[in-house]
Motif scaffolding. Structure first.
Motif, mmCIF file in Angstrom:
data_model
loop_
_atom_site.group_PDB
_atom_site.id
_atom_site.type_symbol
_atom_site.label_atom_id
_atom_site.label_comp_id
_atom_site.label_asym_id
_atom_site.label_seq_id
_atom_site.Cartn_x
_atom_site.Cartn_y
_atom_site.Cartn_z
ATOM 1 N N ALA A 159 -82.025 -66.609 -21.523
ATOM 2 C CA ALA A 159 -82.079 -68.076 -21.483
ATOM 3 C C ALA A 159 -82.476 -68.614 -20.117
ATOM 4 O O ALA A 159 -82.705 -69.813 -19.973
ATOM 5 N N SER A 160 -82.569 -67.739 -19.119
ATOM 6 C CA SER A 160 -82.738 -68.212 -17.746
ATOM 7 C C SER A 160 -84.025 -68.999 -17.517
ATOM 8 O O SER A 160 -84.032 -69.985 -16.786
ATOM 9 N N THR A 161 -85.117 -68.568 -18.111
ATOM 10 C CA THR A 161 -86.400 -69.229 -17.861
ATOM 11 C C THR A 161 -86.366 -70.693 -18.284
ATOM 12 O O THR A 161 -86.775 -71.587 -17.537
ATOM 13 N N GLU A 162 -85.882 -70.932 -19.484
ATOM 14 C CA GLU A 162 -85.815 -72.304 -19.982
ATOM 15 C C GLU A 162 -84.857 -73.151 -19.147
ATOM 16 O O GLU A 162 -85.142 -74.315 -18.849
ATOM 17 N N VAL A 163 -83.728 -72.559 -18.768
ATOM 18 C CA VAL A 163 -82.766 -73.288 -17.932
ATOM 19 C C VAL A 163 -83.392 -73.604 -16.575
ATOM 20 O O VAL A 163 -83.230 -74.714 -16.039
ATOM 21 N N GLY A 164 -84.115 -72.647 -16.014
ATOM 22 C CA GLY A 164 -84.762 -72.875 -14.727
ATOM 23 C C GLY A 164 -85.765 -74.006 -14.766
ATOM 24 O O GLY A 164 -85.832 -74.834 -13.853
ATOM 25 N N LYS A 165 -86.546 -74.074 -15.824
ATOM 26 C CA LYS A 165 -87.515 -75.155 -15.973
ATOM 27 C C LYS A 165 -86.815 -76.499 -16.139
ATOM 28 O O LYS A 165 -87.237 -77.510 -15.565
ATOM 29 N N LYS A 166 -85.758 -76.494 -16.921
ATOM 30 C CA LYS A 166 -85.045 -77.740 -17.203
ATOM 31 C C LYS A 166 -84.435 -78.345 -15.943
ATOM 32 O O LYS A 166 -84.460 -79.561 -15.746
ATOM 33 N N PHE A 167 -83.894 -77.478 -15.082
ATOM 34 C CA PHE A 167 -83.192 -77.971 -13.895
ATOM 35 C C PHE A 167 -83.956 -77.726 -12.600
ATOM 36 O O PHE A 167 -83.416 -77.908 -11.509
ATOM 37 N N ASN A 168 -85.219 -77.299 -12.720
ATOM 38 C CA ASN A 168 -86.054 -77.044 -11.546
ATOM 39 C C ASN A 168 -85.376 -76.058 -10.587
ATOM 40 O O ASN A 168 -85.331 -76.269 -9.379
ATOM 41 N N MET A 169 -84.855 -74.998 -11.154
ATOM 42 C CA MET A 169 -84.173 -73.971 -10.379
ATOM 43 C C MET A 169 -84.996 -72.681 -10.379
ATOM 44 O O MET A 169 -85.711 -72.388 -11.332
ATOM 45 N N LYS A 170 -84.847 -71.911 -9.328
ATOM 46 C CA LYS A 170 -85.579 -70.651 -9.198
ATOM 47 C C LYS A 170 -84.832 -69.523 -9.908
ATOM 48 O O LYS A 170 -84.282 -68.614 -9.280
ATOM 49 N N ILE A 171 -84.836 -69.601 -11.213
ATOM 50 C CA ILE A 171 -84.239 -68.553 -12.033
ATOM 51 C C ILE A 171 -85.174 -68.285 -13.208
ATOM 52 O O ILE A 171 -85.899 -69.184 -13.652
ATOM 53 N N ALA A 172 -85.163 -67.044 -13.698
ATOM 54 C CA ALA A 172 -86.015 -66.712 -14.829
ATOM 55 C C ALA A 172 -85.632 -65.351 -15.386
ATOM 56 O O ALA A 172 -85.192 -64.463 -14.651
ATOM 57 N N TYR A 173 -85.797 -65.217 -16.672
ATOM 58 C CA TYR A 173 -85.614 -63.920 -17.315
ATOM 59 C C TYR A 173 -86.820 -63.049 -17.013
ATOM 60 O O TYR A 173 -87.961 -63.517 -17.008
ATOM 61 N N ASN A 174 -86.563 -61.785 -16.747
ATOM 62 C CA ASN A 174 -87.637 -60.826 -16.508
ATOM 63 C C ASN A 174 -87.374 -59.618 -17.401
ATOM 64 O O ASN A 174 -86.487 -58.810 -17.124
ATOM 65 N N LYS A 175 -88.119 -59.528 -18.477
ATOM 66 C CA LYS A 175 -87.889 -58.481 -19.475
ATOM 67 C C LYS A 175 -88.019 -57.092 -18.867
ATOM 68 O O LYS A 175 -87.196 -56.191 -19.137
ATOM 69 N N GLU A 176 -89.025 -56.914 -18.030
ATOM 70 C CA GLU A 176 -89.229 -55.599 -17.418
ATOM 71 C C GLU A 176 -88.062 -55.215 -16.524
ATOM 72 O O GLU A 176 -87.551 -54.086 -16.578
ATOM 73 N N ALA A 177 -87.610 -56.168 -15.709
ATOM 74 C CA ALA A 177 -86.483 -55.889 -14.809
ATOM 75 C C ALA A 177 -85.190 -55.684 -15.597
ATOM 76 O O ALA A 177 -84.351 -54.848 -15.226
ATOM 77 N N ASP A 178 -85.023 -56.443 -16.658
ATOM 78 C CA ASP A 178 -83.845 -56.283 -17.516
ATOM 79 C C ASP A 178 -83.795 -54.862 -18.072
ATOM 80 O O ASP A 178 -82.772 -54.172 -17.994
ATOM 81 N N GLU A 179 -84.915 -54.435 -18.631
ATOM 82 C CA GLU A 179 -84.956 -53.107 -19.243
ATOM 83 C C GLU A 179 -84.830 -52.001 -18.192
ATOM 84 O O GLU A 179 -84.137 -50.997 -18.407
ATOM 85 N N LYS A 180 -85.491 -52.177 -17.052
ATOM 86 C CA LYS A 180 -85.417 -51.157 -16.010
ATOM 87 C C LYS A 180 -84.008 -51.044 -15.446
ATOM 88 O O LYS A 180 -83.513 -49.942 -15.197
ATOM 89 N N SER A 181 -83.363 -52.187 -15.223
ATOM 90 C CA SER A 181 -82.010 -52.148 -14.665
ATOM 91 C C SER A 181 -81.034 -51.519 -15.651
ATOM 92 O O SER A 181 -80.113 -50.789 -15.256
ATOM 93 N N TRP A 182 -81.228 -51.786 -16.948
ATOM 94 C CA TRP A 182 -80.360 -51.166 -17.960
ATOM 95 C C TRP A 182 -80.572 -49.648 -17.971
ATOM 96 O O TRP A 182 -79.614 -48.875 -18.047
ATOM 97 N N ASN A 183 -81.830 -49.216 -17.859
ATOM 98 C CA ASN A 183 -82.108 -47.781 -17.812
ATOM 99 C C ASN A 183 -81.560 -47.147 -16.538
ATOM 100 O O ASN A 183 -81.057 -46.013 -16.567
ATOM 101 N N ASP A 184 -81.632 -47.873 -15.432
ATOM 102 C CA ASP A 184 -81.057 -47.369 -14.185
ATOM 103 C C ASP A 184 -79.540 -47.238 -14.316
ATOM 104 O O ASP A 184 -78.943 -46.291 -13.801
#
Length: 276
Positions: free
Chosen positions: A241-266
């Motif tokens: 949900a981070s990307t949509e929330v970041g756009k809504k509130f002009n915040m520097k947050i975003a979902y990153n699918k690649e980083a999510d998957e890599k961090s889970w594998n790590d």
């Protein structure tokens, strides 16, 4: 201590908006199909007159004791997102318990209330240890949980508290923090706990100064830790949900699918290593 206070102020002023739950793209639903042999149950116990309702997930295909992974939720409380992570861990063969930190299974949906609930654990870190230890005490009552092999993971607030536990707990095998704050105001009392920090390389909520202080502390205490920066990743990179929330509130947050998957594998590699 001055640094810690400034970090807490910055965390709550900025993170309040960045982590706001977005119900239209509900991140609380797991995208991984849960196996039919996964058993889940609420685990109720009392601390100082308050009922706590943690959540256990484990496979039922074998009576063989399984390594334990405790999950500390984001500051929203023990919601479906935290439970879905516990189910994913159960699918990997672990006995997982997502910990109720607030009591009565309380879940909130606004940053003001979440901040009020989370802040005492930053101000008095030993409070988190009391909550964590009570949940861990329930784990040892399960015959299919190998309480000689316990690790903790956490997200955002939970990531910070996972590191808090690593600094205080003597019987943990390891701790994993996903985009959590790094300094908890507690000096490490145990240098046998291995630590994995999964950090967004472009996370503006975890400053270079905080990272440097963390690494210095770990090096001084001779703690075995791994710090991974995931490229092009902002704060909350594991939260869909981070990307949509970041756009809504002009915040520097975003979902990153690649980083999510890599961090889970790590994390999976890290857990396999510490539970050998």
């Amino acid at each position: 201590m001055k640094f810690l206070k400034l970090s807490i102020i910055a965390f709550f002023s900025l993170f309040a908006i960045s982590c706001k739950e977005n119900k239209s793209t509900n991140p609380n639903k797991t995208e991984t199909a849960v196996s039919k042999n996964i058993k889940t149950e609420d685990v109720v116990y009392n601390i100082r007159g308050i009922n706590y309702k943690s959540f256990a997930a484990f496979t039922t295909d074998s009576d063989q004791p399984k390594p334990v992974v405790m999950v500390i939720p984001e500051w929203w409380g023990l919601n479906d997102y935290a439970k879905s992570r516990a189910k994913q861990l159960a699918e990997l063969g672990y006995f997982a318990m997502a910990v109720d930190f607030y009591g009565e299974g309380k879940v909130v949906d606004n940053p003001e209330e979440a901040g009020q609930l989370a802040q005492p654990f930053y101000q008095i870190p030993i409070n988190a240890k009391m909550i964590f230890d009570a949940a861990k005490a329930r784990v040892v009552t399960y015959p299919n949980a190998d309480h000689s092999k316990i690790a903790v993971i956490g997200y955002c607030f939970g990531g910070a508290q996972a590191l808090n536990m690593a600094r205080q707990e003597s019987d943990l095998k390891g701790a994993v923090s996903f985009h959590g704050n790094l300094m908890t105001g507690v000096k490490p009392k145990n240098n046998k706990v291995k630590i994995l920090v999964c950090n967004g390389a472009n996370d503006t909520f975890v400053s270079p100064e905080e990272i440097a202080a963390f690494k210095k502390e770990m090096d001084s205490a001779k703690i075995n830790y791994t710090f991974i920066d995931y490229p092009n990743s902002l704060h909350s990179f594991t939260n869909p949900a981070s990307t949509e929330v970041g756009k809504k509130f002009n915040m520097k947050i975003a979902y990153n699918k690649e980083a999510d998957e890599k961090s889970w594998n790590d994390m999976k590699k890290f857990l396999a290593d510490i539970f050998k």
